[in-house]
Enzyme design. Structure first.
Site, short mmCIF file in Angstrom:
data_model
loop_
_atom_site.label_atom_id
_atom_site.label_comp_id
_atom_site.label_asym_id
_atom_site.label_seq_id
_atom_site.Cartn_x
_atom_site.Cartn_y
_atom_site.Cartn_z
N GLU A 91 0.83 -1.20 0.00
CA GLU A 91 0.00 0.00 0.00
C GLU A 91 0.86 1.25 0.00
OE1 GLU A 91 -4.22 -1.15 2.02
OE2 GLU A 91 -2.66 -0.52 3.39
N CYS A 104 3.31 8.55 0.68
CA CYS A 104 3.76 7.78 1.83
C CYS A 104 4.03 6.36 1.32
CB CYS A 104 2.65 7.80 2.89
SG CYS A 104 3.01 6.87 4.35
N CYS A 111 4.89 -5.84 9.08
CA CYS A 111 5.92 -5.24 9.93
C CYS A 111 6.24 -6.20 11.07
CB CYS A 111 5.42 -3.91 10.49
SG CYS A 111 6.68 -3.01 11.42
N CYS A 115 4.15 -2.77 17.34
CA CYS A 115 3.67 -1.65 18.17
C CYS A 115 2.19 -1.84 18.49
CB CYS A 115 3.89 -0.32 17.45
SG CYS A 115 5.63 0.03 17.16
N CYS A 118 -0.61 0.04 16.23
CA CYS A 118 -0.48 0.08 14.77
C CYS A 118 -1.18 -1.10 14.10
CB CYS A 118 1.00 0.08 14.39
SG CYS A 118 1.27 0.14 12.62
N SER A 188 11.23 7.57 8.13
CA SER A 188 10.76 7.47 9.51
C SER A 188 11.17 6.13 10.11
CB SER A 188 9.23 7.57 9.53
OG SER A 188 8.75 7.41 10.83
N SER A 210 9.93 7.69 15.62
CA SER A 210 8.68 7.42 16.35
C SER A 210 8.98 7.41 17.84
CB SER A 210 8.11 6.06 15.93
OG SER A 210 7.79 6.08 14.57
N HIS A 212 6.66 8.81 20.79
CA HIS A 212 5.39 8.44 21.43
C HIS A 212 5.35 8.53 22.96
CE1 HIS A 212 4.48 7.63 17.38
NE2 HIS A 212 5.03 6.44 17.33
N CYS A 329 -2.31 7.57 9.36
CA CYS A 329 -1.16 7.05 10.10
C CYS A 329 -1.52 5.85 10.97
CB CYS A 329 -0.61 8.17 10.98
SG CYS A 329 0.86 7.70 11.87
#
Lengths: 345, 223
Positions: A91, A104, A111, A115, A118, A188, A210, A212, A329
């Site tokens: 994507e 993006c 992944c 996290c 996510c 990122s 990242s 957070h 996001c």
């Protein structure tokens, strides 16, 4: 199966033409066709000899893959779906905004980082993207000519695919490639320190981390990577490099209600980032199924932003884009598509 | 240890054990201190120019003379096919130990699949205290690595879940199914998870669904 030429660096193209017994300058000609022009086949590389094209055709193909699906948000964001040869999906989100148009891109299918907040994490990991598959998201985008910026913030952890990311940023920024300014590109990361060192030593592109939460224990609870690369060590590492307008470092900060949005967090952020030339992007949390987390209200986010600014930290609230098509996001995922495909087979 | 500019130091393999097909334990002399649960980076190169070291949990106790690393060969990976070709006496390269996936020495659940058992073996061999429940998932009966170490330990309840083969005193089914059927999971203990990302994410979702606060879940991911 033929290899894709798309995604090859000039050095790799030189190796290929060397192996085929072609003149060295052919590599630069191929790069021109791949990255500066718009062709669909090797036969269209008209300044190459017939023999060169024939030799290339025997082992290679261009490697362009058009998107098979596009979803358009009410805000103009578009989510493109690219297929892979292994029946998986990639994507990429196209985000137009006044005089900017950002893409993006994804660096992996799924992944590994796990996290808590996510959606991509929920699909697990299905594979690395080749450099060609990263470049293809850009070059095969219908709005390619309109693009002003690229952010590596799609599916996957870019620094877990450092080879693909470094080669693709080289192609994007080199004279032989797209010739873009590195200032138009942001990579990122969650903060994989060894790969971050490689990136900072060899690339002039912007870096986003990242973050957070500034507290180790809290970060461990929402980001397993903290067990391996604590945020304090990431920040210490960043202090060895110079960041200016030419190469920025920014911190991504998704805001969770009652978790990381207190004055205590403002103070600790100010302490942690003290002396580092950086900015913070506050991001609204987009809830995912089964999450125990909630988003902070916009009013509270504005207060948090103002408190950080009063501490001397440049802080912005990032506009949420493409939420209705799950392009925002943390929402990218091809898990359902993979499941459906497994069911179809 | 003398680490070079890329943070790598050479070590010589002293033992190479293939515990099941394409799953190896490599051992080398310990010349550093570490805490049970920590990881080290491993490479077959003395630099990071082309390839980054991959992180592996140390599987041995922190007072053992030898450091043990457990790995399975992933044919599509860059490291493990090369690593598997190394023999006793060959040199590989390691980074300094790091990481915070550490035992709390209190009652806790340890949940692992495959080679994700390594940090828990290290914790046990390092004298972990507190009542532990270890839930270990594997596809085949020969894939419960280090099972002899975990059987008959007083303060450890060892539960094996095998998804593809039936065995004596072994739950037949996936570890995630076992957890779904497990009633009254305590909410006041830590849950340590180690394994492939899919397992970690799925188990975490199950635990949260069963009322375990996410703050009680400590996850170690493989990447």
């Amino acid at each position: 199966m033929k290899q894709e030429l798309l995604g090859k660096t000039l050095k790799e193209l030189q190796e290929i033409v060397g192996e085929l017994g072609l003149p060295k300058f052919t590599a630069k000609q191929i790069a021109d066709w791949l990255y500066k022009k718009d062709i669909q086949s090797i036969d269209e590389m008209s300044n190459l000899s017939k023999k060169a094209r024939q030799l290339l055709n025997e082992q290679f193909e261009i490697g362009y893959v058009a998107p098979v699906k596009v979803q358009t948000s009410v805000d103009g964001t578009k989510k493109y779906l690219y297929p892979t040869a292994t029946d998986k999906f990639i994507e990429a989100a196209y985000i137009p905004d006044k005089d900017r148009a950002t893409l993006c891109v994804s660096s992996q299918i799924g992944c590994k980082m796990g996290c808590l907040f996510c959606m991509t994490a929920k699909q697990g990991f299905q594979g690395q993207l080749s450099t060609g598959q990263i470049i293809n998201q850009i070059k095969s985008l219908p709005e390619f000519e309109k693009l002003t910026n690229i952010v590596y913030m799609g599916m996957g952890e870019p620094f877990d695919n450092i080879e693909g990311v470094m080669k693709s940023t080289e192609i994007l920024t080199s004279d032989y490639g797209f010739g873009w300014s590195p200032k138009r590109i942001t990579v990122s990361t969650i903060g994989i320190i060894p790969a971050m060192r490689t990136f900072l030593a060899n690339s002039k592109c912007h870096l986003a981390i990242s973050l957070h939460t500034p507290f180790d224990e809290e970060r461990k609870e929402i980001m397993p990577i903290q067990n391996v690369y604590p945020i304090s060590e990431i920040i210490d590492e960043l202090r060895s490099y110079e960041f200016t307008q030419h190469r920025r470092v920014s911190f991504e900060y998704i805001m969770f209600k009652g978790i990381n949005d207190s004055s205590k967090h403002v103070k600790e952020l100010a302490r942690l980032l003290n002396g580092l030339n950086c900015r913070i992007n506050l991001i609204r949390f987009h809830p995912i199924p089964g999450t125990p987390l909630e988003g902070t209200s916009i009013e509270k986010m504005e207060q948090f932003r103002d408190q950080l600014i009063s501490k001397g930290i440049m802080t912005t609230i990032r506009k949420s884009r493409g939420e209705d098509i799950f392009a925002a996001c943390g929402l990218l995922s091809t898990k359902e598509l993979l499941k459906k495909q497994e069911g179809d087979h | 240890m003398d680490y070079n500019i890329d943070g790598l130091a050479p070590v010589v393999i002293t033992n190479k054990i293939e515990i099941t097909e394409r799953v190896f334990i490599y051992q080398f002399k310990r010349a550093f201190n570490f805490e049970a649960g920590q990881v080290i980076g491993i490479s077959v190169f003395d630099n990071t120019d082309e390839k980054m070291p991959r992180m592996y949990s140390i599987a041995s106790g922190n007072n053992d003379e030898l450091v043990s690393i457990l790995f399975n060969v992933k044919e599509t990976g860059w490291l493990t096919p090369l690593l598997a070709k190394k023999e006793v006496g060959d040199t590989i390269y390691i980074t300094a130990p790091s990481g915070n996936f550490l035992d709390n020495n209190e009652s806790a659940f340890w949940i692992a699949t495959g080679t994700g058992i390594a940090p828990f073996h290290s914790m046990l061999q390092s004298g972990s205290s507190g009542q532990k429940t270890l839930i270990h998932g594997a596809r085949k009966l020969d894939s419960f690595y280090f099972e002899d170490s975990f059987l008959n330990v007083n303060h450890l309840s060892y539960i094996r879940c095998c998804s593809q083969e039936e065995g004596n005193s072994i739950y037949f089914g996936r570890l995630t199914q076992y957890l779904k059927e497990y009633n009254n999971l305590p909410h006041d203990q830590k849950y340590y998870l180690c394994g492939v990302p899919e397992m970690v994410v799925e188990v975490r979702d199950i635990l949260i669904d069963k009322g375990v606060p996410y703050q009680q879940i400590v996850a170690e991911i493989y990447f």
